[in-house]
Design a protein around this motif. Structure first.
Motif, PDB file in Angstrom:
ATOM      1  N   PRO A   1      43.477  40.349  45.473  1.00 18.84           N
ATOM      2  CA  PRO A   1      43.865  39.098  44.704  1.00 18.84           C
ATOM      3  C   PRO A   1      42.801  38.085  44.461  1.00 18.84           C
ATOM      4  O   PRO A   1      42.508  37.593  43.271  1.00 18.84           O
ATOM      5  N   LEU A   2      41.779  38.317  45.242  1.00 20.85           N
ATOM      6  CA  LEU A   2      40.450  37.491  45.061  1.00 20.85           C
ATOM      7  C   LEU A   2      39.703  37.945  43.895  1.00 20.85           C
ATOM      8  O   LEU A   2      39.246  37.158  43.132  1.00 20.85           O
ATOM      9  N   ALA A   3      39.693  39.357  43.803  1.00 22.80           N
ATOM     10  CA  ALA A   3      38.888  39.902  42.747  1.00 22.80           C
ATOM     11  C   ALA A   3      39.457  39.394  41.406  1.00 22.80           C
ATOM     12  O   ALA A   3      38.927  39.284  40.180  1.00 22.80           O
ATOM     13  N   GLN A   4      40.807  39.585  41.420  1.00 23.59           N
ATOM     14  CA  GLN A   4      41.664  39.495  40.325  1.00 23.59           C
ATOM     15  C   GLN A   4      41.399  38.133  39.781  1.00 23.59           C
ATOM     16  O   GLN A   4      41.146  37.826  38.569  1.00 23.59           O
ATOM     17  N   GLU A   5      41.787  37.038  40.474  1.00 26.33           N
ATOM     18  CA  GLU A   5      41.424  35.424  40.066  1.00 26.33           C
ATOM     19  C   GLU A   5      39.829  35.449  39.685  1.00 26.33           C
ATOM     20  O   GLU A   5      39.691  34.708  38.791  1.00 26.33           O
ATOM     21  N   LEU A   6      38.805  36.157  40.389  1.00 32.11           N
ATOM     22  CA  LEU A   6      37.483  35.697  40.052  1.00 32.11           C
ATOM     23  C   LEU A   6      37.317  36.355  38.667  1.00 32.11           C
ATOM     24  O   LEU A   6      36.602  35.609  37.923  1.00 32.11           O
ATOM     25  N   CYS A   7      37.594  37.342  38.243  1.00 33.90           N
ATOM     26  CA  CYS A   7      37.761  38.098  36.857  1.00 33.90           C
ATOM     27  C   CYS A   7      38.298  36.936  35.779  1.00 33.90           C
ATOM     28  O   CYS A   7      37.469  36.895  35.083  1.00 33.90           O
ATOM     29  N   HIS A   8      39.190  36.190  36.252  1.00 35.18           N
ATOM     30  CA  HIS A   8      39.712  35.261  35.273  1.00 35.18           C
ATOM     31  C   HIS A   8      38.692  34.263  35.154  1.00 35.18           C
ATOM     32  O   HIS A   8      38.319  33.811  34.010  1.00 35.18           O
TER      33      HIS A   8
ATOM     34  N   ASP B   1      37.190  38.692  51.529  1.00 30.79           N
ATOM     35  CA  ASP B   1      37.893  37.417  51.872  1.00 30.79           C
ATOM     36  C   ASP B   1      37.176  36.934  53.083  1.00 30.79           C
ATOM     37  O   ASP B   1      36.792  35.698  52.917  1.00 30.79           O
ATOM     38  N   VAL B   2      36.757  37.715  54.195  1.00 31.45           N
ATOM     39  CA  VAL B   2      36.179  37.108  55.075  1.00 31.45           C
ATOM     40  C   VAL B   2      34.844  38.066  55.588  1.00 31.45           C
ATOM     41  O   VAL B   2      35.172  39.389  55.586  1.00 31.45           O
TER      42      VAL B   2
ATOM     43  N   LEU C   1      46.499  37.567  51.478  1.00 31.94           N
ATOM     44  CA  LEU C   1      47.616  37.999  50.595  1.00 31.94           C
ATOM     45  C   LEU C   1      48.814  37.244  50.871  1.00 31.94           C
ATOM     46  O   LEU C   1      49.129  36.752  51.905  1.00 31.94           O
ATOM     47  N   GLY C   2      49.495  36.869  49.519  1.00 33.39           N
ATOM     48  CA  GLY C   2      50.578  36.112  49.576  1.00 33.39           C
ATOM     49  C   GLY C   2      50.155  34.611  49.375  1.00 33.39           C
ATOM     50  O   GLY C   2      51.223  33.880  48.953  1.00 33.39           O
ATOM     51  N   ASP C   3      49.055  34.051  49.475  1.00 29.32           N
ATOM     52  CA  ASP C   3      48.776  32.752  49.422  1.00 29.32           C
ATOM     53  C   ASP C   3      48.109  32.681  47.939  1.00 29.32           C
ATOM     54  O   ASP C   3      46.800  32.235  47.729  1.00 29.32           O
ATOM     55  N   ALA C   4      49.035  32.549  46.965  1.00 25.71           N
ATOM     56  CA  ALA C   4      48.343  32.413  45.474  1.00 25.71           C
ATOM     57  C   ALA C   4      47.676  31.280  45.547  1.00 25.71           C
ATOM     58  O   ALA C   4      46.823  31.040  44.609  1.00 25.71           O
TER      59      ALA C   4
END
Length: 179
Positions: free
Chosen positions: A66-73, A130-131, A33-36
């Motif tokens: 945030p990981l799921a959000q980026e993966l969808c992209h 994440d882990v 979280l927070g590490d874009a």
């Protein structure tokens, strides 16, 4: 002994603080979280490992969001589903299961909104985290998704911690040791 662990993942380096959980176990604290930058780079690398057909990504609140959000992209998917930690007032006919994880001292709950359960019914889903360490969170998510009649086709994480790195049923980018 150093007070940090140097992690190299997705072309980046991070110094993770070492946190003593008890007399026998110290972990390297990985907080996405927070590490874009790391979220983006890790998602780009993980997307290459998801080279098969599926319908939805499913993640657990909160670090996987945030990981799921980026993966969808990267995977060109318009939507993902979040398993929440508690029942929310807006939920209709939620289903839930209890979960224990290495980084939480008390059992928690995973909750799937009934409308999301209907969306996932009969669909192929990929669990994102994440882990993966003890595997408790992923196992609980899988049981909850089974209740919703979803078909889990893969389990994917940035890191596999400790013994999880030996598992053959997960995909991950790097190993994270336990101390």
């Amino acid at each position: 002994m150093k007070n940090f662990y140097e992690l190299k993942v997705a072309g980046l380096t991070r110094k993770l603080p070492l946190i003593k959980l008890n007399d026998d176990l110290t972990i390297a604290s990985f907080v996405l979280l927070g590490d874009a930058e790391l979220t983006h780079c890790a998602a780009e690398q993980l997307a290459k490992k998801i080279d098969f057909d599926f319908d939805y990504l499913v993640t657990m609140e909160s670090k996987g969001i945030p990981l799921a959000q980026e993966l969808c992209h990267f995977l060109q998917k318009p939507r993902y589903v979040v398993l929440r930690k508690s029942i929310k007032d807006y939920m209709k006919e939620p289903i839930s299961i209890s979960v224990s994880a290495i980084t939480t001292s008390t059992p928690q709950e995973l909750v799937l909104d009934g409308s999301d359960a209907q969306l996932l019914k009969g669909k192929k889903v990929v669990i994102i985290d994440d882990v993966i360490s003890s595997g408790g969170s992923v196992a609980a998510a899988e049981k909850l998704l089974h209740k919703a009649e979803a078909n889990v086709v893969a389990r994917v994480a940035i890191l596999a911690e400790g013994q999880a790195a030996k598992r053959t049923d997960i995909k991950f980018l790097e190993e994270l040791p336990l101390f």
